[in-house]
Design an enzyme around this catalytic site. Structure first.
Site, PDB file in Angstrom:
ATOM      1  N   ASP A 179     -42.656 -17.444  25.017  1.00 13.79           N
ATOM      2  CA  ASP A 179     -42.278 -16.617  23.875  1.00 13.79           C
ATOM      3  C   ASP A 179     -41.085 -17.258  23.181  1.00 13.79           C
ATOM      4  O   ASP A 179     -40.117 -17.678  23.840  1.00 13.79           O
ATOM      5  CB  ASP A 179     -41.920 -15.207  24.360  1.00 13.79           C
ATOM      6  CG  ASP A 179     -41.841 -14.218  23.218  1.00 13.79           C
ATOM      7  OD1 ASP A 179     -42.901 -13.813  22.722  1.00 13.79           O
ATOM      8  OD2 ASP A 179     -40.711 -13.853  22.834  1.00 13.79           O
ATOM      9  N   ASN A 187     -36.782 -14.860  11.640  1.00 18.00           N
ATOM     10  CA  ASN A 187     -37.468 -14.435  10.420  1.00 18.00           C
ATOM     11  C   ASN A 187     -36.515 -13.717   9.476  1.00 18.00           C
ATOM     12  O   ASN A 187     -36.551 -13.936   8.251  1.00 18.00           O
ATOM     13  CB  ASN A 187     -38.638 -13.502  10.767  1.00 18.00           C
ATOM     14  CG  ASN A 187     -39.933 -14.274  10.960  1.00 18.00           C
ATOM     15  OD1 ASN A 187     -40.086 -15.389  10.476  1.00 18.00           O
ATOM     16  ND2 ASN A 187     -40.875 -13.676  11.678  1.00 18.00           N
ATOM     17  N   HIS A 192     -39.923 -15.297   6.233  1.00 16.29           N
ATOM     18  CA  HIS A 192     -41.216 -15.417   6.924  1.00 16.29           C
ATOM     19  C   HIS A 192     -41.883 -16.772   6.701  1.00 16.29           C
ATOM     20  O   HIS A 192     -42.581 -17.276   7.587  1.00 16.29           O
ATOM     21  CB  HIS A 192     -42.145 -14.295   6.461  1.00 16.29           C
ATOM     22  CG  HIS A 192     -41.731 -12.949   6.970  1.00 16.29           C
ATOM     23  ND1 HIS A 192     -41.936 -12.531   8.257  1.00 16.29           N
ATOM     24  CD2 HIS A 192     -41.080 -11.912   6.336  1.00 16.29           C
ATOM     25  CE1 HIS A 192     -41.475 -11.303   8.421  1.00 16.29           C
ATOM     26  NE2 HIS A 192     -40.921 -10.906   7.267  1.00 16.29           N
ATOM     27  N   ASP A 196     -43.111 -19.107   9.693  1.00 17.73           N
ATOM     28  CA  ASP A 196     -44.440 -19.714   9.880  1.00 17.73           C
ATOM     29  C   ASP A 196     -44.318 -21.209  10.161  1.00 17.73           C
ATOM     30  O   ASP A 196     -45.012 -21.753  11.029  1.00 17.73           O
ATOM     31  CB  ASP A 196     -45.306 -19.491   8.634  1.00 17.73           C
ATOM     32  CG  ASP A 196     -45.722 -18.039   8.469  1.00 17.73           C
ATOM     33  OD1 ASP A 196     -45.599 -17.282   9.451  1.00 17.73           O
ATOM     34  OD2 ASP A 196     -46.170 -17.671   7.362  1.00 17.73           O
ATOM     35  N   GLU A 223     -45.304 -14.480  18.074  1.00 15.75           N
ATOM     36  CA  GLU A 223     -44.531 -15.658  18.484  1.00 15.75           C
ATOM     37  C   GLU A 223     -44.774 -16.003  19.946  1.00 15.75           C
ATOM     38  O   GLU A 223     -44.030 -16.794  20.530  1.00 15.75           O
ATOM     39  CB  GLU A 223     -43.043 -15.400  18.264  1.00 15.75           C
ATOM     40  CG  GLU A 223     -42.413 -14.366  19.168  1.00 15.75           C
ATOM     41  CD  GLU A 223     -42.560 -12.927  18.665  1.00 15.75           C
ATOM     42  OE1 GLU A 223     -41.805 -12.065  19.144  1.00 15.75           O
ATOM     43  OE2 GLU A 223     -43.413 -12.678  17.780  1.00 15.75           O
TER      44      GLU A 223
END
Length: 317
Positions: A179, A187, A192, A196, A223
């Site tokens: 994770d 973010n 965002h 990405d 994630e």
């Protein structure tokens, strides 16, 4: 001189068989006057001069009857042969007509066969194209659109497959769940779109450590990522997971919102079916998830194994 006359008459009669017997009327009109004239002459001379000529006249009569019989038979055969000739001619014309029809039919069939071949070729081309599209759709349905890794569906199928294969071959199967640490803060801080891009870099790092056949790197969700490592012991899987942390440190994706490291890092939980009694893939997944939870609880940016949750692998990556 009588023998000469007889020979001439007999020769004329015999020759007329070949030339005019196919038409008995013409043969009769030619041969009968010759026969009758010669016969009358021999009969008359037999009365007047030499009675022995009666015998010659009788023989001439027998000869003439024989010639007429031969002429009739020869004429029948001759006419029959002519009839056969016409029949053969009609048959030949009929065969020629049939051949022409067959040739036209063959050409028509050849055109249809060519059309069918062309249609078949188009069908095969379309089938190949559709098969390619189906394969592309299958790959897309099994691939995460953002990172290019296997998606959750593909991960589940491969985990089930590798589990069954490990059970058959009595080989270890190791699973790692990872994770991204404090990804929500990343973010919030960078946006965002940057998030990405961060996940894409993480996907490349994970993909780089799956070098063996059967290894699988997948985006498990959000994630969270996963590694399936068939034929890999727990110790070997820990080494792979630590390599992931080291590679992330080398990539050095800035993360000012993290309280752990100045760069993007990950927490990893590792479990192996060869070291504990897992009854199914879900239990192995649960063990790896538990190890991941412990990694987060013990400070993140580290690797924790399900075989020894108290033995926390850290720290200084």
């Amino acid at each position: 001189q009588w023998p000469i006359i007889i020979l001439i008459a007999a020769g004329l009669q015999t020759g007329s068989v070949l030339t005019s017997s196919y038409l008995m009327r013409a043969f009769t009109l030619f041969s009968l006057p010759l026969f009758l004239g010669t016969l009358v002459a021999f009969v008359w001379l037999g009365f007047v001069r030499q009675p022995s000529l009666f015998i010659t006249a009788a023989l001439m009569m027998v000869w003439t009857l024989f010639i007429f019989a031969c002429a009739a038979r020869f004429g029948r055969h001759y006419r029959r042969s002519i009839g056969y000739g016409f029949e053969n001619l009609d048959l030949a014309e009929s065969l020629a007509s049939k051949n022409a029809e067959n040739e036209a039919l063959y050409l028509s069939l050849q055109v249809r066969i060519n059309d069918l071949n062309s249609t078949l070729q188009q069908f095969l081309t379309e089938k190949e194209r559709s098969d390619g599209l189906v394969e592309q759709l299958r790959v897309l349905s099994m691939t995460d659109g953002l990172t290019g890794l296997d998606n959750r569906r593909s991960f589940n199928e491969k985990l089930q497959h590798e589990w069954q294969r490990a059970c058959r071959s009595a080989q270890p199967l190791t699973l790692a769940l990872a994770d991204v640490d404090h990804f929500k803060a990343y973010n919030d801080l960078y946006g965002h779109q940057a998030g990405d891009e961060c996940l894409r870099h993480v996907g490349k790092v994970l993909s780089s450590v799956t070098r063996r056949a059967g290894d699988c790197a997948a985006r498990y969700g959000g994630e969270e990522f996963a590694l399936i490592l068939p034929g890999t012991t727990l110790e070997e899987a820990v080494t792979v997971a630590e390599q992931v942390l080291a590679d992330l440190k080398e990539v050095a994706i800035e993360h000012k919102g993290s309280s752990i490291a100045p760069h993007v890092s990950m927490s990893v939980g590792v479990a192996s079916m060869g070291l504990h009694d897992s009854q199914d893939p879900e239990s192995l997944l649960a063990c790896a998830d538990e190890a991941l939870y412990e990694a987060k609880q013990h400070g993140r940016n580290r690797v924790v194994t399900a075989s020894g949750l108290d033995d926390v692998r850290s720290g200084s990556h």
